[in-house]
Design a protein around this motif. Structure first.
Motif, PDB file in Angstrom:
ATOM      1  N   GLU A 170       7.185   1.806 -14.304  1.00  0.00           N
ATOM      2  CA  GLU A 170       6.805   0.465 -14.767  1.00  0.00           C
ATOM      3  C   GLU A 170       6.169  -0.382 -13.667  1.00  0.00           C
ATOM      4  N   SER A 171       6.093   0.110 -12.470  1.00  0.00           N
ATOM      5  CA  SER A 171       5.640  -0.708 -11.337  1.00  0.00           C
ATOM      6  C   SER A 171       4.227  -0.396 -10.911  1.00  0.00           C
ATOM      7  N   LEU A 172       3.562  -1.416 -10.385  1.00  0.00           N
ATOM      8  CA  LEU A 172       2.251  -1.269  -9.753  1.00  0.00           C
ATOM      9  C   LEU A 172       1.308  -0.398 -10.585  1.00  0.00           C
ATOM     10  N   PRO A 173       0.975  -0.800 -11.823  1.00  0.00           N
ATOM     11  CA  PRO A 173       0.063   0.009 -12.629  1.00  0.00           C
ATOM     12  C   PRO A 173      -1.303   0.094 -11.977  1.00  0.00           C
ATOM     13  N   VAL A 174      -1.892   1.274 -12.042  1.00  0.00           N
ATOM     14  CA  VAL A 174      -3.201   1.493 -11.422  1.00  0.00           C
ATOM     15  C   VAL A 174      -4.288   1.024 -12.379  1.00  0.00           C
ATOM     16  N   MET A 230       0.834  -1.200   0.000  1.00  0.00           N
ATOM     17  CA  MET A 230       0.000   0.000   0.000  1.00  0.00           C
ATOM     18  C   MET A 230       0.871   1.254   0.000  1.00  0.00           C
ATOM     19  N   ALA A 231       1.907   1.235   0.833  1.00  0.00           N
ATOM     20  CA  ALA A 231       2.803   2.386   0.912  1.00  0.00           C
ATOM     21  C   ALA A 231       3.525   2.612  -0.417  1.00  0.00           C
ATOM     22  N   LEU A 232       4.026   1.523  -1.005  1.00  0.00           N
ATOM     23  CA  LEU A 232       4.768   1.639  -2.256  1.00  0.00           C
ATOM     24  C   LEU A 232       3.866   2.099  -3.392  1.00  0.00           C
ATOM     25  N   ALA A 233       2.646   1.566  -3.445  1.00  0.00           N
ATOM     26  CA  ALA A 233       1.697   1.976  -4.486  1.00  0.00           C
ATOM     27  C   ALA A 233       1.380   3.460  -4.376  1.00  0.00           C
ATOM     28  N   CYS A 234       1.225   3.933  -3.143  1.00  0.00           N
ATOM     29  CA  CYS A 234       0.925   5.351  -2.930  1.00  0.00           C
ATOM     30  C   CYS A 234       2.068   6.227  -3.410  1.00  0.00           C
ATOM     31  N   GLY A 257      16.520  12.867  -6.294  1.00  0.00           N
ATOM     32  CA  GLY A 257      15.260  13.448  -6.729  1.00  0.00           C
ATOM     33  C   GLY A 257      14.593  12.596  -7.790  1.00  0.00           C
ATOM     34  N   GLY A 258      13.294  12.360  -7.650  1.00  0.00           N
ATOM     35  CA  GLY A 258      12.559  11.525  -8.590  1.00  0.00           C
ATOM     36  C   GLY A 258      12.677  10.041  -8.313  1.00  0.00           C
ATOM     37  N   GLU A 259      13.257   9.688  -7.167  1.00  0.00           N
ATOM     38  CA  GLU A 259      13.523   8.282  -6.866  1.00  0.00           C
ATOM     39  C   GLU A 259      12.685   7.803  -5.685  1.00  0.00           C
ATOM     40  N   VAL A 260      12.190   6.564  -5.785  1.00  0.00           N
ATOM     41  CA  VAL A 260      11.601   5.841  -4.658  1.00  0.00           C
ATOM     42  C   VAL A 260      12.603   4.769  -4.271  1.00  0.00           C
ATOM     43  N   LEU A 261      13.142   4.873  -3.066  1.00  0.00           N
ATOM     44  CA  LEU A 261      14.168   3.956  -2.598  1.00  0.00           C
ATOM     45  C   LEU A 261      13.617   3.165  -1.410  1.00  0.00           C
ATOM     46  N   VAL A 262      13.831   1.833  -1.417  1.00  0.00           N
ATOM     47  CA  VAL A 262      13.264   0.991  -0.356  1.00  0.00           C
ATOM     48  C   VAL A 262      14.360   0.174   0.308  1.00  0.00           C
ATOM     49  N   SER A 263      14.099  -0.214   1.553  1.00  0.00           N
ATOM     50  CA  SER A 263      15.011  -1.099   2.268  1.00  0.00           C
ATOM     51  C   SER A 263      14.848  -2.526   1.757  1.00  0.00           C
ATOM     52  N   VAL A 303       6.480  -5.220  -9.308  1.00  0.00           N
ATOM     53  CA  VAL A 303       7.352  -4.118  -8.911  1.00  0.00           C
ATOM     54  C   VAL A 303       8.707  -4.314  -9.584  1.00  0.00           C
ATOM     55  N   VAL A 304       9.145  -3.318 -10.328  1.00  0.00           N
ATOM     56  CA  VAL A 304      10.417  -3.394 -11.037  1.00  0.00           C
ATOM     57  C   VAL A 304      11.472  -2.653 -10.219  1.00  0.00           C
ATOM     58  N   PHE A 305      12.488  -3.393  -9.786  1.00  0.00           N
ATOM     59  CA  PHE A 305      13.561  -2.802  -8.983  1.00  0.00           C
ATOM     60  C   PHE A 305      14.790  -2.558  -9.853  1.00  0.00           C
ATOM     61  N   GLY A 306      15.492  -1.477  -9.536  1.00  0.00           N
ATOM     62  CA  GLY A 306      16.740  -1.187 -10.215  1.00  0.00           C
ATOM     63  C   GLY A 306      17.905  -1.882  -9.536  1.00  0.00           C
TER      64      GLY A 306
END
Length: 356
Positions: free
Chosen positions: A352-356, A247-251, A307-313, A326-329
Motif C-alpha cells: 500500500e505504500s509509495l505507489p509507482v 529513495m531507499a524505501l521506495a526501492c 521474510g517478505g517484510e521491510v522493517l525500518v528504524s 507510507v503505511v506503517f504497521g
C-alpha cells in the motif's frame, strides 16, 4: 615460469594422467559445509570475484586462482592482502598443489583430493554429507552460477548472510567517497533471503542458482533506477546505500513487489526476503565509531525482519512519514544486539505504500 622448475617438470612427466580427468579440491570455510570443486579451467577464488565466492572475511575480493595444467593443480596468488600459504609457506609465484598439501587463505583451507572426477558432466548436487560439487568449465565460473553452500538459519548455528555482509564491511572498512550522500546523511539497507539454507535444500542446487541469480538481478536493476550503491554482497545478502531515506524505501518496496510477483508466477520456486533500513549522519570520529554504529544498527534491524517484510528504524519512519504515502504497521520494541537501550522498529506495508 613454473614449467622451468626441474622438480615440477619431473612431477608432470612422471604423473599418470587418465584421459579427460580433472583434479578435485576440498574447500573448507569456517561454519560452512565442505565444497568439493572440480578444476576444469581457471577459477578465481575470493569474496567478490568471477568465480568461487567465499564468506571468509579474511579473504580478499580476488584472492587466488586455481588452474589445471596437464592434470596438475596450480595455485596463483592474485595480490591478496593477507597472502596465500601452502603448508605454512607464503607463495610468491604459481605453485603446483600436491596431494596432502594445504592451501591457506584467511581462515579457509583448500586441499587436493587424490581421486579425480571423470570428464562426464558432473551435476552440482548436495551429497548426503552436505558437501557440494562445483565444476568449472571453459575457464569461467560466474558468481551467480556457483553452487552456494547452505547458509546457517540463525546466529546460534552461524552467521546469517546479513551478518556476513556487515562483518565484511566492518573488517574491510568503508570508502565513504563511494557512497551517495545528501546533506551529510546516508540510508543503509541490508537484505537477504529468508531461510536460504532450507530453500536451497528444497529446490536443489540448479534451481536454487537460478532463483538466487534472479533475486540478485532484481535488486541490482532497481538499485540503479533508484540511485543507490551496492556496498557489499555475500551470497544472498546485500548491503546498499542511498542518498535519502525515501529513495531507499521506495526501492526496497519495489524489490518486495517484484519478488512477490515472481513468487506468484512460479510458486514452487518462491522465496521471501528480509529488509532492514536505517539512516544516519556520515560523520566519522577518530576511531570511526559513529558511522560503524549506523551500519550495525541497519544490520540489526534487518535481522529482526521476517521474510517478505521491510522493517525500518524510528529515524527512517520520522523522515518518510510526513507525506502520508507510507503505511506503517504496528511498532515493535526491540533490544538490538551490541547497541544499548531499547529501540522501536516499524514494518512497512509495501503493498500500500509509495505507489509507482
Amino acid at each position: 615460469m613454473i614449467w622451468e622448475n626441474p622438480l615440477i617438470r619431473a612431477l608432470l612427466l612422471s604423473r599418470t594422467i587418465q584421459a579427460m580427468s580433472f583434479p578435485v579440491v576440498a574447500v573448507r570455510q569456517p561454519d560452512r559445509a565442505v565444497l568439493h570443486v572440480s578444476i576444469r579451467g581457471p577459477i578465481e577464488v575470493g569474496r567478490e570475484c568471477d568465480g568461487l565466492l567465499l564468506g571468509d572475511v579474511q579473504v580478499s575480493r580476488r584472492h587466488l586462482l586455481l588452474d589445471v595444467a596437464d592434470g596438475m593443480t596450480v595455485v596463483t596468488d592474485l595480490g591478496s592482502t593477507n597472502g596465500t600459504q601452502i603448508d605454512g609457506d607464503t607463495i610468491n609465484s604459481p605453485m603446483v598443489l600436491m596431494p596432502g598439501s594445504t592451501v591457506e587463505l584467511g581462515n579457509t583451507t583448500i586441499v587436493l583430493v587424490e581421486e579425480d572426477v571423470a570428464a562426464e558432466p558432473v551435476p552440482a548436487a548436495s551429497s548426503a554429507s552436505g558437501a557440494t560439487v562445483v565444476t568449472g568449465s571453459n575457464g569461467q565460473v560466474a558468481p551467480d552460477n556457483v553452487a552456494p553452500t547452505p547458509q546457517p538459519a540463525d546466529a546460534e548455528t552461524g552467521k546469517t548472510s546479513i551478518e556476513l555482509v556487515a562483518t565484511s564491511v566492518a573488517d574491510a572498512g568503508l570508502d565513504l567517497r563511494r557512497l551517495n550522500t545528501d546533506q551529510g546523511t546516508v540510508t543503509i539497507v541490508f537484505s537477504d533471503i529468508e531461510a536460504s539454507a532450507e530453500r536451497n535444500m528444497a529446490l536443489g542446487d540448479q534451481d536454487w542458482l537460478q532463483v538466487r541469480s534472479e533475486h540478485n538481478r532484481i535488486i541490482r536493476r532497481l538499485l540503479a533506477e533508484y540511485n543507490g550503491s551496492e556496498v557489499s554482497n555475500q551470497d544472498d545478502g546485500f548491503m546498499l546505500s542511498f542518498p535519502g531515506a525515501r529513495m531507499a524505501l521506495a526501492c526496497m518496496v519495489e524489490v518486495q513487489r517484484q519478488i512477490h510477483q515472481q513468487a506468484s508466477i512460479d510458486p514452487d520456486r518462491a522465496v521471501k526476503i528480509r529488509v532492514g533500513l536505517h539512516t544516519g549522519e556520515v560523520v566519522v570520529d577518530d576511531g570511526g565509531d559513529l558511522f560503524g554504529q549506523h551500519v550495525a544498527m541497519a544490520a540489526r534491524v534487518a535481522d529482526l525482519a521476517s521474510g517478505g517484510e521491510v522493517l525500518v528504524s524510528s529515524v527512517v519512519k520520522e523522515i518518510t512519514q510526513a507525506r502520508g504515502d507510507v503505511v506503517f504497521g504496528e511498532p515493535r520494541q526491540a533490544t538490538l544486539k551490541g547497541i544499548g537501550g531499547e529501540h522501536w522498529v516499524y514494518p512497512v506495508d509495501w503493498s500500500e505504500s509509495l505507489p509507482v
